[in-house]
Design a protein around this motif. Structure first.
Motif, PDB file in Angstrom:
ATOM      1  N   ILE B 135       0.857  -1.181   0.000  1.00  0.00           N
ATOM      2  CA  ILE B 135       0.000   0.000   0.000  1.00  0.00           C
ATOM      3  C   ILE B 135       0.899   1.238   0.000  1.00  0.00           C
ATOM      4  N   PRO B 136       0.623   2.241  -0.870  1.00  0.00           N
ATOM      5  CA  PRO B 136       1.465   3.435  -0.899  1.00  0.00           C
ATOM      6  C   PRO B 136       1.546   4.068   0.481  1.00  0.00           C
ATOM      7  N   GLY B 137       2.717   4.485   0.859  1.00  0.00           N
ATOM      8  CA  GLY B 137       2.888   5.110   2.166  1.00  0.00           C
ATOM      9  C   GLY B 137       4.346   5.102   2.555  1.00  0.00           C
ATOM     10  N   MET B 138       4.594   5.228   3.839  1.00  0.00           N
ATOM     11  CA  MET B 138       5.963   5.310   4.339  1.00  0.00           C
ATOM     12  C   MET B 138       6.738   4.032   4.075  1.00  0.00           C
ATOM     13  N   LYS B 139       7.975   4.189   3.788  1.00  0.00           N
ATOM     14  CA  LYS B 139       8.836   3.022   3.587  1.00  0.00           C
ATOM     15  C   LYS B 139       9.264   2.438   4.938  1.00  0.00           C
ATOM     16  N   GLY B 140       9.360   3.311   5.932  1.00  0.00           N
ATOM     17  CA  GLY B 140       9.778   2.834   7.253  1.00  0.00           C
ATOM     18  C   GLY B 140       8.965   3.505   8.337  1.00  0.00           C
ATOM     19  N   ALA B 141       9.370   3.349   9.572  1.00  0.00           N
ATOM     20  CA  ALA B 141       8.661   3.963  10.683  1.00  0.00           C
ATOM     21  C   ALA B 141       8.853   5.472  10.628  1.00  0.00           C
ATOM     22  N   GLY B 142       7.859   6.222  11.082  1.00  0.00           N
ATOM     23  CA  GLY B 142       7.919   7.671  11.063  1.00  0.00           C
ATOM     24  C   GLY B 142       8.781   8.189  12.203  1.00  0.00           C
ATOM     25  N   ALA B 143       9.679   9.105  11.882  1.00  0.00           N
ATOM     26  CA  ALA B 143      10.569   9.624  12.912  1.00  0.00           C
ATOM     27  C   ALA B 143       9.929  10.826  13.607  1.00  0.00           C
ATOM     28  N   ASP B 144       9.420  11.770  12.820  1.00  0.00           N
ATOM     29  CA  ASP B 144       8.796  12.947  13.424  1.00  0.00           C
ATOM     30  C   ASP B 144       7.544  13.311  12.625  1.00  0.00           C
ATOM     31  N   LEU B 145       6.835  14.299  13.111  1.00  0.00           N
ATOM     32  CA  LEU B 145       5.567  14.676  12.496  1.00  0.00           C
ATOM     33  C   LEU B 145       5.746  15.062  11.032  1.00  0.00           C
ATOM     34  N   ARG B 146       6.873  15.703  10.729  1.00  0.00           N
ATOM     35  CA  ARG B 146       7.133  16.155   9.362  1.00  0.00           C
ATOM     36  C   ARG B 146       7.125  14.994   8.360  1.00  0.00           C
ATOM     37  N   THR B 147       7.785  13.893   8.740  1.00  0.00           N
ATOM     38  CA  THR B 147       7.798  12.746   7.822  1.00  0.00           C
ATOM     39  C   THR B 147       6.384  12.197   7.622  1.00  0.00           C
ATOM     40  N   PHE B 148       5.587  12.242   8.688  1.00  0.00           N
ATOM     41  CA  PHE B 148       4.195  11.782   8.554  1.00  0.00           C
ATOM     42  C   PHE B 148       3.427  12.697   7.606  1.00  0.00           C
ATOM     43  N   GLU B 149       3.637  14.015   7.767  1.00  0.00           N
ATOM     44  CA  GLU B 149       2.923  14.995   6.931  1.00  0.00           C
ATOM     45  C   GLU B 149       3.280  14.813   5.461  1.00  0.00           C
TER      46      GLU B 149
END
Lengths: 166, 504
Positions: B135-149
C-alpha cells in the motif's frame, strides 16, 4: 389441555390437542401442527411452512433452538410462582455473585448502606468488558467479601444483603 | 508405513484446532500429547489425545503461553515435535528457538521468518523490494511529524496510521484531514505502547471498502514453494473474520494468477517454510496490496482444503519432518465453492456479549459436503477464559449459490443448547442480497447488519408449540440425559444489567 409458557414479559397460552404421536397446538389464532422428528427434535408446521425445533425441558425451563435462534422459555409452576424465573433472577437475592470470573473494578456500595432494587452494586471486569451488577431487591448491605482490584470467581458472593421484608 | 514421521507430537493448543491436529496425527499414526489448563481438564482435545498433561491454571500466561512448561512437558513425555496451532504461542519466534535448543522439531516456519513477518514495517520494506505491491505510504517507521505529513501528502488523504507491532485493530487510526494528523499519530502511539509495549507507528494510504483476500502458501525444504489459491475473508466484525470463502468473487483468472505469484514471491523472499498465508487488500479497481503474512496454520484453512482436496495439517507435519510436500499439491486446482462460518459463543442479539455455560445438547449437521471442526460436545463447559470460538462449520458445493444455501441449512441443523451462539446472525448475513451478489467488502457488517432487528416472536411461538408437545410427553424422558452440572454463572448471579463499555 392448556400449557402456559413465559418468554420475558410475554405469556403464551398453548392449547394442545393430541393427534397420533404429535399434536395440534393453538397459540392465539394460529394453529401449529407439531410432530416428533427424533429424540429432542420436532417439526412445527404453520400455514404449510415447516420448521425444525430442537428443544429440551429442564428445571422448569424450556431450552429451544429454532433454526439457529436460541430461546429460553419458563414454565410457570402450579402455585403461581415462576419455577425457574428469568435467567437473571434465579439466584438467591441476598447474595451477589460475579456474572463470570473476573476482577472487581469498583464496589459502588459499602457495608451498612441501604439499597434499592435495581441499584448498581459493583462493576466486574471480565474479558475486557465491564459488567454492572445490580440489586434484585430493597435492603441493606450486610457484608462485602472483596475489595476493589480483587479477582473473583462465581462461587463466592461478592456482596451479601439483608433483604427488606415486603 | 513402518516408521512414522515423528515419535510423538505435543499439541500446544486447545479447542477445535487441537482436535484438528490430533486427527491429522492419527492419520499419520503419530501418537499425541495434549496439554491443558485446569479449566480444560474435561475438554474434547484432552480426551482425544493419546496422553495429556495438565500444565497450569486457566490464565493463558500460566498454561497455554507458559513456554518453559510446554518445553518441559515435551521432554518428559519424549515428544520429538510440537505443533503450535494458531493463537497463543504460534507466532512467537521464541517458540521455534526454544524447540531447537531442546532438540525438538517445531512444526512451522523458522524463528527468522517469523520475526521478519512479525514486524509490519520491516516486512513492508522487504516485500516492496522484492516487487510485491504494498500500500502506498511510508517506507519505514515515522521519525517525526514532518515525515508523517510528507508521507500523507504523497499518498493522499485519507490515510491510516498503524502500529509496527500491531494487529487486531489496536494502534490504528484513520485520518481524513491534515488537521487531524498530529493528534491521530499521538493517539496511535499511545495505543500501540499500551497494547504492544512498542510505540512505533507508520503511515499508509487508507483504502476505502477494500476486500480482504489471502493466499495459502506451502513451502518445503526441497526448494518447492507453491500457493493453493485464495480465501476471501472480507466479512469481519471488529477486525475478526467470521465468514470466509473460496474462490473469491472479485478475482479474474488473470488477477488470481498475478496474486498467487506475488504470494509465492513473498514467501520465497522471507525464506519461508511450512504453511503460511499472505494477506492482501484488493481495491475496487483490482489493485492488490500486500498486507501481512501469517506465519501459522489459519483458522480458515479448511476452506482451502475443501476446494483443493488437500490436507494442510498433514502436509505441515510431513514438511516439518523434512519430507517433500505431496505430489498432488503441485496439481491442485480449485473445485466448486467452499464457505466457512466461525461459531462463536456469543449473544448476537445482545451486542455479541460472550456467552458461557454448559452445553446441554449438541448435535452437528451432517450431509455431503458438510464439515464441522469442533472443540466441544454435549456436556462441555464453556468458560470465559479463552477465545470464544467453539467450532467451525464448513460447506462445499458445486457453486457459490448452492454453498450459501447449504450453509444456511447446515447452520439451522447445528443444534447447540445451553449457550448462545452467533448462528442466526450468520444466517442473516448469508441471506443478505448484498452477500448473495458477492458484494463483500470489509465494511459489510457495519454497513448492512448494524440495524438488524430480529423479530423473535414467531420463533418463540414455534418453540412454545414444540415445547407444549415435549411437556405433554415429558413423563418419559425425551432427551439423552446429560449429567447434572452446576448452574451456569448466568443463572446464579442475581439480577444484573449489562453496563457494557470496553475498558482500555
Amino acid at each position: 389441555m392448556i400449557q402456559q409458557l413465559l418468554y420475558q414479559d410475554t405469556t403464551l397460552d398453548a392449547s394442545v390437542e393430541p393427534n397420533g404421536n404429535g399434536a395440534e397446538v393453538s397459540i392465539g389464532d394460529r394453529k401449529y401442527i407439531v410432530k416428533p422428528l427424533s429424540s429432542g427434535k420436532y417439526t412445527v408446521e404453520l400455514n404449510g411452512v415447516r420448521h425444525t425445533v430442537c428443544c429440551m425441558v429442564r428445571d422448569g425451563k424450556v431450552f429451544a433452538d429454532v433454526e439457529g435462534m436460541l430461546l429460553e422459555l419458563t414454565i410457570p409452576s402450579e402455585d403461581g410462582d415462576m419455577a425457574g424465573g428469568d435467567a437473571g433472577m434465579v439466584g438467591e437475592k441476598d447474595k451477589i455473585y460475579a456474572p463470570m470470573p473476573g476482577k472487581i473494578v469498583k464496589l459502588l456500595v459499602k457495608e451498612g448502606d441501604d439499597i434499592a432494587e435495581k441499584q448498581p452494586l459493583v462493576i466486574v471486569e471480565a474479558m475486557k468488558m465491564e459488567n454492572q451488577v445490580n440489586s434484585a431487591a430493597n435492603g441493606k448491605v450486610k457484608k462485602i467479601n472483596f475489595q476493589n482490584g480483587d479477582q473473583v470467581n462465581t462461587d463466592t458472593p461478592i456482596i451479601e444483603l439483608e433483604i427488606a421484608e415486603e | 508405513m513402518s516408521d512414522t514421521l515423528f515419535k510423538k507430537i505435543l499439541v500446544a493448543n486447545r479447542g477445535e484446532i487441537a482436535v484438528r491436529i490430533i486427527n491429522a496425527c492419527r492419520l499419520l499414526k503419530i501418537p499425541t500429547l495434549a496439554i491443558y489448563s485446569t479449566a480444560d481438564a474435561d475438554a474434547v482435545h484432552v480426551r482425544m489425545a493419546d496422553e495429556a498433561i495438565e500444565i497450569g491454571p486457566p490464565p493463558p500466561l500460566e498454561s497455554y503461553l507458559a513456554l518453559d512448561k510446554i518445553i518441559a512437558a515435551a521432554k518428559s513425555f519424549h515428544c520429538d515435535a510440537i505443533h503450535p496451532g494458531y493463537g497463543f504461542l504460534a507466532e512467537n519466534p521464541l517458540f521455534p528457538e526454544r524447540c531447537e535448543e531442546a532438540g525438538i522439531t517445531f512444526i512451522g516456519p523458522s524463528a527468522k521468518a517469523m520475526r521478519l513477518m512479525g514486524n509490519k514495517v520491516e516486512a513492508r520494506i522487504k516485500m516492496s523490494g522484492a516487487g510485491v505491491p504494498v500500500i502506498p505510504g511510508m517506507k519505514g517507521a515515522g521519525a517525526d511529524l514532518r515525515t508523517f505529513e510528507e508521507a500523507a501528502h504523497e499518498a493522499g488523504y485519507p490515510v491510516l496510521i498503524k502500529a509496527a507491532a500491531g494487529g487486531g485493530g489496536k494502534g490504528m487510526r484513520v485520518v481524513h484531514e491534515p488537521e487531524e494528523l498530529q493528534a491521530s499519530v499521538e493517539a496511535a502511539m499511545r495505543e500501540a505502547k499500551n497494547a504492544f509495549g512498542d510505540d512505533t507507528v507508520y503511515l499508509e494510504k487508507y483504502l476505502e471498502n477494500p476486500r480482504h483476500i489471502e493466499f495459502q502458501v506451502m513451502a518445503d525444504n526441497h526448494g518447492n514453494t507453491i500457493h493453493l489459491f485464495e480465501r476471501e475473508c472480507s466479512i469481519q466484525r471488529r477486525h475478526q473474520k467470521i465468514i470466509e470463502e473460496s474462490p473469491s468473487m472479485a478475482l479474474t483468472p488473470a488477477l488470481r494468477a498475478q496474486m498467487g505469484q506475488a504470494a509465492v514471491r513473498a514467501a520465497e523472499t522471507a525464506g519461508y517454510r511450512n504453511a503460511g498465508t499472505v494477506e492482501f487488500l484488493v481495491d475496487k479497481n483490482g489493485g492488490f496490496y500486500f498486507l501481512e503474512m501469517n506465519t501459522r496454520i489459519q483458522v480458515e484453512h479448511p476452506v482451502t482444503e475443501m476446494t483443493t482436496g488437500s490436507d494442510l495439517v498433514v502436509e505441515q507435519i510431513r514438511i516439518a519432518a523434512g519430507e517433500k510436500m505431496s505430489e498432488y499439491l503441485f496439481r491442485a486446482s480449485q473445485r466448486g465453492h467452499a464457505i466457512e462460518c466461525r461459531v462463536y459463543a456469543e449473544d448476537a442479539e445482545n451486542n455479541f456479549f460472550p456467552s458461557s455455560g454448559n452445553i446441554l445438547y449438541y448435535e452437528e449437521p451432517v450431509g455431503p459436503g458438510i464439515r464441522v471442526d469442533s472443540g466441544v460436545t454435549g456436556g462441555t463447559k464453556v468458560g470465559v477464559e479463552y477465545d470464544p470460538i467453539l467450532a467451525k462449520l464448513i460447506v462445499h458445493a458445486p457453486t457459490r449459490d448452492l454453498a450459501i444455501a447449504k450453509m444456511i441449512a447446515a447452520l439451522g441443523d447445528y443444534h447447540i443448547l445451553g449457550i448462545k451462539t452467533s448462528r442466526k446472525f450468520m444466517m442473516d448475513v448469508l441471506a443478505h442480497p448484498e452477500f448473495k451478489a458477492g458484494r463483500t467488502y470489509t465494511d459489510f457488517i457495519p454497513t448492512h447488519m448494524q440495524d438488524r432487528e430480529v423479530d423473535v416472536i414467531p420463533a418463540v411461538e414455534t418453540a412454545a408449540a414444540a415445547a407444549a408437545l415435549a411437556m405433554m410427553k415429558s413423563a418419559k424422558p425425551n432427551m439423552t440425559a446429560i449429567k447434572a452440572t452446576t448452574p451456569s454463572p448466568w443463572q446464579t448471579i442475581g439480577a444484573w444489567e449489562i453496563g457494557m463499555r470496553i475498558t482500555k
